[in-house]
Write a protein that holds these residues in place. Sequence first.
Motif, PDB file in Angstrom:
ATOM      1  N   GLU A  39      -8.293  10.262   5.898  1.00  0.00           N
ATOM      2  CA  GLU A  39      -8.747   9.478   4.761  1.00  0.00           C
ATOM      3  C   GLU A  39      -8.499   8.003   5.038  1.00  0.00           C
ATOM      4  O   GLU A  39      -7.619   7.653   5.836  1.00  0.00           O
ATOM      5  N   PRO A  40      -9.250   7.106   4.376  1.00  0.00           N
ATOM      6  CA  PRO A  40      -9.010   5.660   4.595  1.00  0.00           C
ATOM      7  C   PRO A  40      -7.582   5.239   4.285  1.00  0.00           C
ATOM      8  O   PRO A  40      -7.045   4.331   4.918  1.00  0.00           O
ATOM      9  N   ALA A  41      -6.925   5.904   3.316  1.00  0.00           N
ATOM     10  CA  ALA A  41      -5.543   5.551   2.981  1.00  0.00           C
ATOM     11  C   ALA A  41      -4.585   5.823   4.137  1.00  0.00           C
ATOM     12  O   ALA A  41      -3.490   5.250   4.188  1.00  0.00           O
ATOM     13  N   ASP A  42      -4.979   6.677   5.079  1.00  0.00           N
ATOM     14  CA  ASP A  42      -4.103   6.980   6.212  1.00  0.00           C
ATOM     15  C   ASP A  42      -3.904   5.766   7.114  1.00  0.00           C
ATOM     16  O   ASP A  42      -2.897   5.681   7.813  1.00  0.00           O
ATOM     17  N   LEU A  43      -4.856   4.845   7.108  1.00  0.00           N
ATOM     18  CA  LEU A  43      -4.698   3.636   7.922  1.00  0.00           C
ATOM     19  C   LEU A  43      -3.494   2.821   7.462  1.00  0.00           C
ATOM     20  O   LEU A  43      -2.765   2.249   8.276  1.00  0.00           O
ATOM     21  N   GLU A  44      -3.274   2.767   6.159  1.00  0.00           N
ATOM     22  CA  GLU A  44      -2.107   2.049   5.628  1.00  0.00           C
ATOM     23  C   GLU A  44      -0.809   2.743   6.047  1.00  0.00           C
ATOM     24  O   GLU A  44       0.176   2.087   6.384  1.00  0.00           O
ATOM     25  N   VAL A  45      -0.808   4.079   6.044  1.00  0.00           N
ATOM     26  CA  VAL A  45       0.374   4.824   6.478  1.00  0.00           C
ATOM     27  C   VAL A  45       0.637   4.581   7.963  1.00  0.00           C
ATOM     28  O   VAL A  45       1.789   4.412   8.380  1.00  0.00           O
ATOM     29  N   ILE A  46      -0.415   4.549   8.755  1.00  0.00           N
ATOM     30  CA  ILE A  46      -0.259   4.263  10.187  1.00  0.00           C
ATOM     31  C   ILE A  46       0.354   2.886  10.384  1.00  0.00           C
ATOM     32  O   ILE A  46       1.270   2.703  11.203  1.00  0.00           O
ATOM     33  N   HIS A  47      -0.138   1.921   9.641  1.00  0.00           N
ATOM     34  CA  HIS A  47       0.395   0.560   9.761  1.00  0.00           C
ATOM     35  C   HIS A  47       1.868   0.514   9.367  1.00  0.00           C
ATOM     36  O   HIS A  47       2.676  -0.160  10.030  1.00  0.00           O
ATOM     37  N   LYS A  48       2.246   1.246   8.316  1.00  0.00           N
ATOM     38  CA  LYS A  48       3.647   1.261   7.883  1.00  0.00           C
ATOM     39  C   LYS A  48       4.546   1.872   8.953  1.00  0.00           C
ATOM     40  O   LYS A  48       5.604   1.333   9.292  1.00  0.00           O
ATOM     41  N   LEU A  49       4.113   2.986   9.522  1.00  0.00           N
ATOM     42  CA  LEU A  49       4.910   3.628  10.569  1.00  0.00           C
ATOM     43  C   LEU A  49       5.016   2.735  11.806  1.00  0.00           C
ATOM     44  O   LEU A  49       6.079   2.654  12.433  1.00  0.00           O
ATOM     45  N   LYS A  50       3.950   2.067  12.140  1.00  0.00           N
ATOM     46  CA  LYS A  50       3.982   1.172  13.291  1.00  0.00           C
ATOM     47  C   LYS A  50       4.925   0.001  13.041  1.00  0.00           C
ATOM     48  O   LYS A  50       5.701  -0.395  13.924  1.00  0.00           O
TER      49      LYS A  50
END
Length: 355
Positions: free
Chosen positions: A208-219
Amino acid sequence: MRHRLKTMTRQAGKPLDGLEYTGDAPAVATTVATMVYGPQGATMTGPDDGETLHPLPVTDGDKMWIDVAGLHQPEAIRRVGGLFGVHPLILEDIVQVGQRPKLEDMEDYLFLVTKAWRYDPQAKTLGESQISFVLGRHALATFREGDVPAFDGVRARVAAGRGRVRGMGADYLLYALLDALVDEHFVCLEKVGEDIEDLGDKLLADPEPADLEVIHKLKRETIYLRKSIWPLREVISRLAEGESELLSPQTRLYYRDLYEHVIQVMDTVEGLLDIVGGMVDIYLSTISFRLNAIMKVLTLISTLFMPMTFVAGVYGMNFEFMPELKWPLGYPMAIGIMLCMSGGLFGLFKWKKWI
């Protein structure tokens, strides 16, 4: 604590010996807990406001651990620092929490700054707090922003007489506390690794598009960990190989082992960072695959209806003289031709293994 990106600048007109906490921990009273320990036992005083402090031990028999919790009250920090003769600039470094991990040899004492990391299982985020150490010949002082669970296990070991802490010097206590903090790094990395694994499974199954924000947070969190552990490696290396008289040759062996643990943490962080960096590609690839699958279905449907559209278009022309126009079986024949042509195309696609 939240992650910080702060510039270490002093306010204009501020005196050099002015102590002002620069962190975002809740304002609580600064408490001082003192533990005097040795081969015969351990005695703990406090936590209290630190108005009355024990004098530092002068023999190898007794050692002292002074634990300062909370950095909002400068007077308590000055009192503890005064026992070690800590320079005012070092006291400033203690309350200015944007410091990177470092080690300074001041001859009479060692000053060390590092970070404690904690994982919040509810928000699934990492938090950091700064910890400063002042190591004297027979005493160690710790200055922390708030609660550090890693210290509780060491305190319990000293009180119960487990391990080597009571029979070793204050430099070994410093090692034990640093080792506990590094172990917390492993715990945090394990939790972050689990979050990364769960996110990777989700990206493959239902991105989902919201997963990009989660990826950024983990990074971002993984990068913060790397920024914390890289200078810590240098600090531990200096403790293991340094020439300070405050560190015994026997204790340096433990610091060398701790250095290996830090290297393992670094390798784990680098591996997680590589995985997180590739998650954007996984996300885009999965989205592209899903889009291609949708386009494939739509193209198949369009292609199967193309001959039907052709036949319907031919027989839909308004010419007066057309074959089969008034034939009673013309309509069933046209439908049959449409179905046969579409069925033939479908069979061709199956034979070519396009579907």
